[in-house]
Structures are given as structure tokens and as C-alpha cells.
Design a protein around this motif. Structure first.
Motif, short mmCIF file in Angstrom:
data_model
loop_
_atom_site.label_atom_id
_atom_site.label_comp_id
_atom_site.label_asym_id
_atom_site.label_seq_id
_atom_site.Cartn_x
_atom_site.Cartn_y
_atom_site.Cartn_z
N VAL A 267 0.69 -1.22 -0.06
CA VAL A 267 -0.13 -0.04 0.08
C VAL A 267 0.82 1.22 -0.03
O VAL A 267 1.63 1.48 0.90
CB VAL A 267 -0.86 -0.05 1.20
CG1 VAL A 267 -1.83 1.20 1.21
CG2 VAL A 267 -1.78 -1.25 1.43
N HIS A 268 0.64 2.10 -1.04
CA HIS A 268 1.64 3.44 -1.15
C HIS A 268 0.44 4.39 -0.49
O HIS A 268 -0.41 5.06 -0.98
CB HIS A 268 1.61 3.75 -2.70
CG HIS A 268 2.26 2.98 -3.47
ND1 HIS A 268 3.77 2.79 -3.23
CD2 HIS A 268 2.12 2.08 -4.36
CE1 HIS A 268 4.42 1.86 -3.99
NE2 HIS A 268 3.18 1.30 -4.79
N VAL A 269 0.54 4.30 1.21
CA VAL A 269 0.10 5.43 1.82
C VAL A 269 0.31 6.76 1.36
O VAL A 269 -0.93 7.52 1.09
CB VAL A 269 0.15 5.08 3.29
CG1 VAL A 269 -0.77 6.11 4.09
CG2 VAL A 269 -0.19 3.65 3.82
N ASP A 270 1.24 6.86 1.21
CA ASP A 270 1.87 8.13 0.77
C ASP A 270 2.69 8.16 -0.81
O ASP A 270 3.49 7.11 -0.94
CB ASP A 270 2.90 9.19 1.25
CG ASP A 270 2.62 9.41 2.56
OD1 ASP A 270 1.49 9.77 2.87
OD2 ASP A 270 3.31 9.65 3.51
N PRO A 271 1.86 8.38 -1.91
CA PRO A 271 2.50 8.07 -3.12
C PRO A 271 3.96 8.51 -3.28
O PRO A 271 4.24 9.61 -2.78
CB PRO A 271 1.63 8.63 -4.25
CG PRO A 271 0.34 9.00 -3.68
CD PRO A 271 0.66 9.24 -2.07
N PRO A 272 4.95 7.94 -4.17
CA PRO A 272 6.12 8.07 -3.93
C PRO A 272 6.34 9.48 -5.02
O PRO A 272 5.43 9.56 -5.74
CB PRO A 272 6.90 6.99 -4.76
CG PRO A 272 5.83 6.22 -5.39
CD PRO A 272 4.71 6.29 -4.48
N THR A 273 7.53 9.98 -5.12
CA THR A 273 7.62 11.23 -5.97
C THR A 273 8.06 11.02 -7.19
O THR A 273 8.10 11.61 -8.20
CB THR A 273 8.54 12.17 -5.27
OG1 THR A 273 9.91 11.35 -4.86
CG2 THR A 273 8.11 12.68 -3.91
N GLU A 274 8.83 9.78 -7.51
CA GLU A 274 9.08 9.45 -8.97
C GLU A 274 8.79 7.95 -9.20
O GLU A 274 8.76 7.13 -8.37
CB GLU A 274 10.53 9.79 -9.23
CG GLU A 274 11.57 9.01 -8.05
CD GLU A 274 12.10 8.03 -8.39
OE1 GLU A 274 12.18 7.69 -9.58
OE2 GLU A 274 12.67 7.14 -7.55
N HIS A 275 8.72 7.44 -10.35
CA HIS A 275 8.32 6.35 -10.85
C HIS A 275 9.08 5.05 -10.52
O HIS A 275 8.67 3.92 -10.21
CB HIS A 275 8.02 6.25 -12.59
CG HIS A 275 9.05 6.19 -13.35
ND1 HIS A 275 10.09 7.18 -13.40
CD2 HIS A 275 9.94 5.36 -13.86
CE1 HIS A 275 11.18 7.21 -14.13
NE2 HIS A 275 10.86 5.64 -14.60
N LYS A 276 10.68 5.44 -10.42
CA LYS A 276 11.25 4.09 -10.36
C LYS A 276 10.88 3.75 -8.76
O LYS A 276 11.10 2.55 -8.26
CB LYS A 276 12.82 4.59 -10.48
CG LYS A 276 13.07 4.49 -11.92
CD LYS A 276 14.64 4.38 -12.00
CE LYS A 276 15.39 5.66 -11.52
NZ LYS A 276 16.81 5.54 -11.65
N ALA A 277 10.94 4.78 -8.00
CA ALA A 277 10.33 4.43 -6.35
C ALA A 277 9.21 3.63 -6.29
O ALA A 277 9.14 2.76 -5.37
CB ALA A 277 10.41 5.54 -5.57
N ARG B 274 2.09 6.97 -15.42
CA ARG B 274 2.39 6.96 -16.83
C ARG B 274 3.96 6.70 -17.17
O ARG B 274 4.37 6.00 -18.09
CB ARG B 274 2.08 7.86 -17.58
CG ARG B 274 2.21 8.23 -19.06
CD ARG B 274 1.62 9.60 -19.73
NE ARG B 274 1.94 10.72 -19.27
CZ ARG B 274 1.46 11.50 -18.52
NH1 ARG B 274 0.13 11.16 -18.09
NH2 ARG B 274 1.77 12.89 -18.16
N GLN B 275 4.90 7.17 -16.21
CA GLN B 275 6.16 7.20 -16.58
C GLN B 275 6.68 5.54 -16.16
O GLN B 275 7.58 5.16 -16.72
CB GLN B 275 6.96 7.94 -15.55
CG GLN B 275 6.72 9.43 -16.09
CD GLN B 275 7.43 10.35 -14.85
OE1 GLN B 275 7.61 10.19 -13.92
NE2 GLN B 275 7.84 11.73 -15.44
N ALA B 276 5.84 5.10 -15.19
CA ALA B 276 5.91 3.66 -14.97
C ALA B 276 5.67 2.67 -15.70
O ALA B 276 5.70 1.24 -15.51
CB ALA B 276 5.73 3.38 -13.34
#
Length: 571
Positions: free
Chosen positions: A423-433, A467-469
Motif C-alpha cells: 500500500v502506497h499510503v503516501d504516493p512516491p515522488t518518482e516512478h522508479k521508487a 504513466r512514467q512507470a
């Protein structure tokens, strides 16, 4: 470079292979010797630790000579090394995947790929019977002594892919074990990853009659120094602490025959590449070097050009491809209150799940809140001591606790079987994360679900990240804790667990006003006073010191009025 999935291509050529070659770091001026596979006589004499020699080695060459270009080794394969057959199968390999890893019925067996029999038996004892694609693609070359770049998504089996040739080639070497002189080296970016790599390497090393140790910071170095002095064959280390021990001359890397870099792109992200370069400079130029990573960018290509000779690149899937068995969901909630309810419900299931947040404070806070609500949870973040990290990870791995609340420190290298939900409670800032976080589930061929909880103000950034991921997530609007998708992802709800009462905090008792001049305080107005003696009335305790004496109480000026402070106010 263009690579074909499941095939290999010759490595880079470029600035790192110029006429003069790369200059060495200070204190490592000895010319680089030819890289010639395993046909060396005796133990290679490579450069000492940066700037100085180990205590049991000759002084470092400080001539400052510029090394000549390393000649390219022949690409001809050498026979796979033999491992002493006297070893018995070791304990199961931790973190290597499910009980049976039937990767591909058409794939060759480990034995057919050239893996020595004792290592095959050790893998079989842990339930690993068939190689995964990254293992089948790389093992023929790595066992033959070639430098290799191995790229595969997280959870693809990279650890076993480099552990097997590392152990096999070190075991087949002619050099004897010596104090403070390892023959195999694995570099990893984090303590957690180093520990889990060790859990995979140790049973294989034991089957081959080798010793291993793990080196990382955040703990006293005494045990690490003792292990090195006792003689180890393979060191698994984080760059920072290893450099510290090299400067202290607690070991030398001059005898290293095989070097592995794992998660090299993550080391680049963390700013470790300068230290990694210094460490690689301290290893012999003729040793085998293997680089395994999910991606090969962010400066990793510089390492390849400088330190790998005629490498083969194996890429069994796209660097950014998510596992096909992973299902992605975007749960759009109306506000923070709805988000908290959804997260609590998702955490209440019976299976293992990992919840990711951006900050250490929020991770710690959420773990406490869930535990207080009857959902046992542990946290994992950078503020924890090493003992606390190990304790929490062990509780999660053993199933004692089913919920881990973590920052991105757990996004790479942490492998626990059967994590069914991320669960991404806080979405990460970039797609690789996002991809690395999500890779904690759907590992080793199993399936899993990934959930991103999205507030209205996060819609745009999450859409860009997806989209980046190259992720196509199922979109669920106006999600609440009672929505069908939440109930389905939660599954069976675990029984409520009453939290253990917190141990009472023991307060330090207040000092008696009769001790050492009573009420304490260094003087009402500063200074020590002038009337002499610790207490004008004699003895050591009168409640307060009189006059303006040299005792700690009393007036700051001679003959002044004494000012009294209680012990509590002084604190």
C-alpha cells in the motif's frame, strides 16, 4: 547498447578504455596487472587499502605512477570451477523465494549450467530446484570467469545469480584463507540488503567450506574486526564501513578474486559511487567483476566502462517492467479522514502487507496507531538502531506481525516471502521508487496487489508517475473503507489483538534537600560567594547554604541575600 532478452552482448567500449586508462585514487599508484582469468600463480598482489597498507602487509606503493590501460581478456570460456564434494547441504536459503521455485519447465537445471554439485544440493535443500531466467542467462558466463552485467526487475532472482559463481570461483581458487584478506567481495547499498544477501550466500558458502562475514555501519565494529582477523573468504559489505576499516588497516582487498556490485543504481542514487570507485580501485585489476541491478543508469555506466573488461550484458526483461502477476489499484478518496479509514481497513487482513510512507515520523506514528487499534505493526526507517531494525524485520518475516510500515529504506533489497499487498499510503515522488516499493510483492513468480491511496490534490502527480512507470492501474473513485474493492483487497480480517500495556516510565527520584548543601543551584546571582565552607552552619546539609559561602547555594555576591532554588527547578 541494445540487448535481446535472454541473450548477451559484448560490453561497452568508450572513455574508460582510452589509451591511458583511468588514473588510480591517491595511495594506489601500483600499475594495474593484466586481467587473465583464473590462470594466476599464487595470490594476486593488488593495491592496498586506499592510502595505506594493512598491518600484516607490505607498505603501499606511493610512487604515483599512472596505470596503463587494462588489456581486454580473452572471451574464451574457462571450465566451470569445481567445489570440494565433502560438504553437506546447508540450511534453507533465506529470502530466496517460495518453497518450490519451478521457474520454467524448459529451462536447464543448475547442474546442466555448470553449478558444482554441493551447491546444487544446498539449493535443493532450500527448495530451489530450477533456475529463473536471470540465473539461466548469466551462470554459464559468470561460472567461466567473465565480467557480466545482469539486469532484471526486482524479485527476479539476482541474488542467487551472483551468489553461485561467487562461491564456486572462490572455493576453486588456489589461495588459502588468510587473516584480514578476503577473496570474495559483495558491495550493497544498505544494511538490510547486505544482511539478506548474507542469508543467501552463507548456506552456499558453508556447503563449499568457506567463511563469510557482513560489514556495515550503525553498530560497533569490534565483532567485524574480530571476524576479519580470524580469516574470512567472502565479505558482504556496505561501502562506508568497509572504507573505514580499510583506512584503519583492518583488512586489505588485495586478494579479492571476485567482486559483486548489487543494486548499483541505488548506490548511485545514495551518492555512494565515489566510495565504490575507491573500493574497486583497491581490488586487483585481474579479478572477476559482476554487476547486478534492476537498472543500469545514473552513473552506473561509468563504473562499467572503468572497471569491467569486455563485459557481457544479460537483460531478461525491461528495466522498468513490472511483474506480470502484479495487479495495480488506485483508490481515490475524498479527504484525509477517508484515507485513514481505508488504510486501517487494508492493514487489518490476515496476510503480510507493507505500507509505505514518505517520512520516518509518519511511519513510526502509523505503526503505533495501528498497534493501538488492535492491528500489530512494526516500523522500518532510518531512525531505528540496527538492533531495532533486525528485531522488527524478524518479527515481520516470522509472521509474528503481519504489517510493516516503512519508508523507502525498505523499497529495495528487503525480501520476505508471501507479501500479498503493498500500500502506497503516501504516493512516491518518482516512478522508479514506485516500482521498487511495489516489488516487495509478486516476487519469485508469486502474485500480489499494489494499492495507491490518492487524495484529490494528488491526482495529477500520481497520473504522471503511473504513466512514467508504464502502469495501467484499476481506477476506483470515491473509495471508502466499505467499498467492495477495499473489502476484497483486505480479505479475511485478522482477530483483534489487544496491545500490550506500555511499561511505566521510571522517574528519577528528586534529590533530598539535605544532600550536599540542600536545595542545589549554583547561586542566586552567579558566582560562588565568599564566606568559605560548604555550609556556614557546619556539616553537609542544612536545607540551603547560608550567607554567601563558597557552597553552591547562597548569594552570587559577597554578603548578598541568598536565593534558594529547588532541585526540580534547577533541572
Amino acid at each position: 547498447m541494445t540487448t535481446t532478452p535472454g541473450h548477451h552482448t559484448p560490453g561497452h567500449s568508450g572513455p574508460g578504455h582510452s589509451a591511458q586508462g583511468p588514473a588510480r585514487e591517491a595511495g594506489s599508484g601500483a600499475p594495474r596487472r593484466r586481467r587473465g582469468g583464473r590462470g594466476r600463480s599464487g595470490s594476486p598482489q593488488g593495491p592496498p587499502a586506499p592510502g595505506q597498507a594493512p598491518r600484516d602487509a607490505a607498505p603501499a606503493d606511493r610512487s604515483g605512477a599512472v596505470p596503463a590501460q587494462r588489456p581486454v581478456r580473452s572471451a574464451a570460456a574457462t571450465p566451470a570451477p569445481a567445489v570440494p564434494a565433502a560438504a553437506t547441504p546447508a540450511a534453507p536459503v533465506a529470502g530466496s523465494g517460495p518453497a518450490t521455485t519451478a521457474a520454467d519447465a524448459s529451462a536447464p537445471s543448475f547442474a546442466a549450467l555448470g553449478v558444482p554439485t554441493p551447491l546444487v544440493a544446498s539449493l535443493a535443500a532450500s527448495g530451489v530446484t530450477s533456475p529463473f531466467p536471470i540465473q539461466a542467462a548469466t551462470l554459464p558466463d559468470t561460472l567461466a570467469g567473465r565480467d557480466v552485467l545482469g539486469r532484471g526487475r526486482t524479485g527476479s532472482g539476482k541474488t542467487i545469480a551472483f551468489a553461485l559463481p561467487l562461491v564456486a570461483r572462490v572455493a576453486a581458487g588456489s589461495a588459502a584463507r588468510a587473516p584480514r584478506r578476503p577473496r570474495g567481495l559483495v558491495l550493497a547499498p544498505t544494511r538490510e540488503l547486505a544482511t539478506q544477501i548474507a542469508a543467501t550466500v552463507e548456506p552456499l558458502a558453508k556447503a563449499a567450506g568457506l567463511r563469510t562475514t557482513v560489514i556495515f555501519g550503525g553498530v560497533p565494529q569490534g565483532r567485524q574486526v574480530t571476524a576479519l582477523a580470524g580469516g574470512v573468504d567472502i565479505v558482504i559489505a556496505c561501502p562506508g564501513r568497509l572504507e573505514d576499516l580499510l583506512r584503519q588497516r583492518e583488512l586489505t582487498l588485495a586478494g579479492v578474486e571476485v567482486t559483486v556490485l548489487d543494486e548499483a543504481d541505488h548506490m548511485a542514487d545514495l551518492g555512494f559511487l565515489p566510495g565504490v570507485r575507491r573500493l574497486l580501485d583497491a581490488t586487483p585489476a585481474g579479478g572477476q567483476r559482476l554487476l547486478f541491478s534492476a537498472t543500469l543508469d545514473n552513473g552506473v555506466d561509468v563504473l562499467v566502462k572503468r572497471f569491467l573488461v569486455d563485459p557481457l550484458t544479460h537483460s531478461v526483461d525491461s528495466a522498468t517492467a513490472p511483474p506480470p502477476a502484479m495487479t495495480h489499484h488506485a483508490l481515490h478518496v475524498s479527504d484525509v479522514g477517508a484515507k485513514n479509514d481505508v488504510v486501517r481497513h487494508l492493514a487489518s487482513g490476515t496476510g503480510r502487507r507493507v505500507l509505505f510512507l514518505r517520512t520516518k515520523h509518519q511511519a513510526k506514528k502509523l505503526a503505533k496507531q495501528l498497534t493501538a487499534q488492535g492491528i500489530p505493526a512494526v516500523d522500518l526507517h532510518g531512525n531505528l538502531s540496527q538492533n531495532a531494525r533486525v528485531r522488527n524485520l524478524d518479527a515481520f518475516s516470522s509472521g509474528e506481525v503481519k504489517v510493516m510500515v516503512a519508508t523507502d529504506i525498505a523499497a529495495r533489497g528487503i525480501h520476505v516471502d508471501d507479501v500479498e499487498l503493498v500500500v502506497h499510503v503516501d504516493p512516491p515522488t518518482e516512478h522508479k521508487a514506485y516500482l521498487h516499493r511495489s516489488g516487495r510483492t509478486a516476487r519469485a513468480g508469486s502474485g500480489g496487489d499494489v494499492v495507491t491511496v490518492v487524495l484529490p490534490e494528488q491526482n495529477r502527480e500520481v497520473a504522471v508517475m503511473m504513466r512514467q512507470a508504464r502502469i495501467s492501474a484499476e481506477q476506483h473513485q470515491r473509495t471508502t473503507a466499505t467499498s467492495d474493492v477495499v473489502l476484497r483487497l483486505t480479505g479475511e480480517v485478522a482477530p483483534h489483538v489487544e496491545p500490550a500495556p506500555e511499561a511505566p516510565v521510571q522517574q528519577q527520584p528528586a534529590r533530598s534537600s539535605a544532600g550536599r548543601g540542600g536545595s542545589g543551584g549554583r547561586g542566586g546571582s552567579g558566582g560562588r560567594g565568599a564566606a568559605g565552607g560548604r555550609a556556614a552552619a557546619g556539616g553537609r546539609g542544612t536545607g540551603q547554604r547560608s550567607g554567601g559561602g563558597q557552597g553552591r547555594g547562597g548569594s552570587g555576591r559577597r554578603g548578598g541575600t541568598a536565593t534558594t532554588y529547588t532541585t526540580s527547578s534547577y533541572r
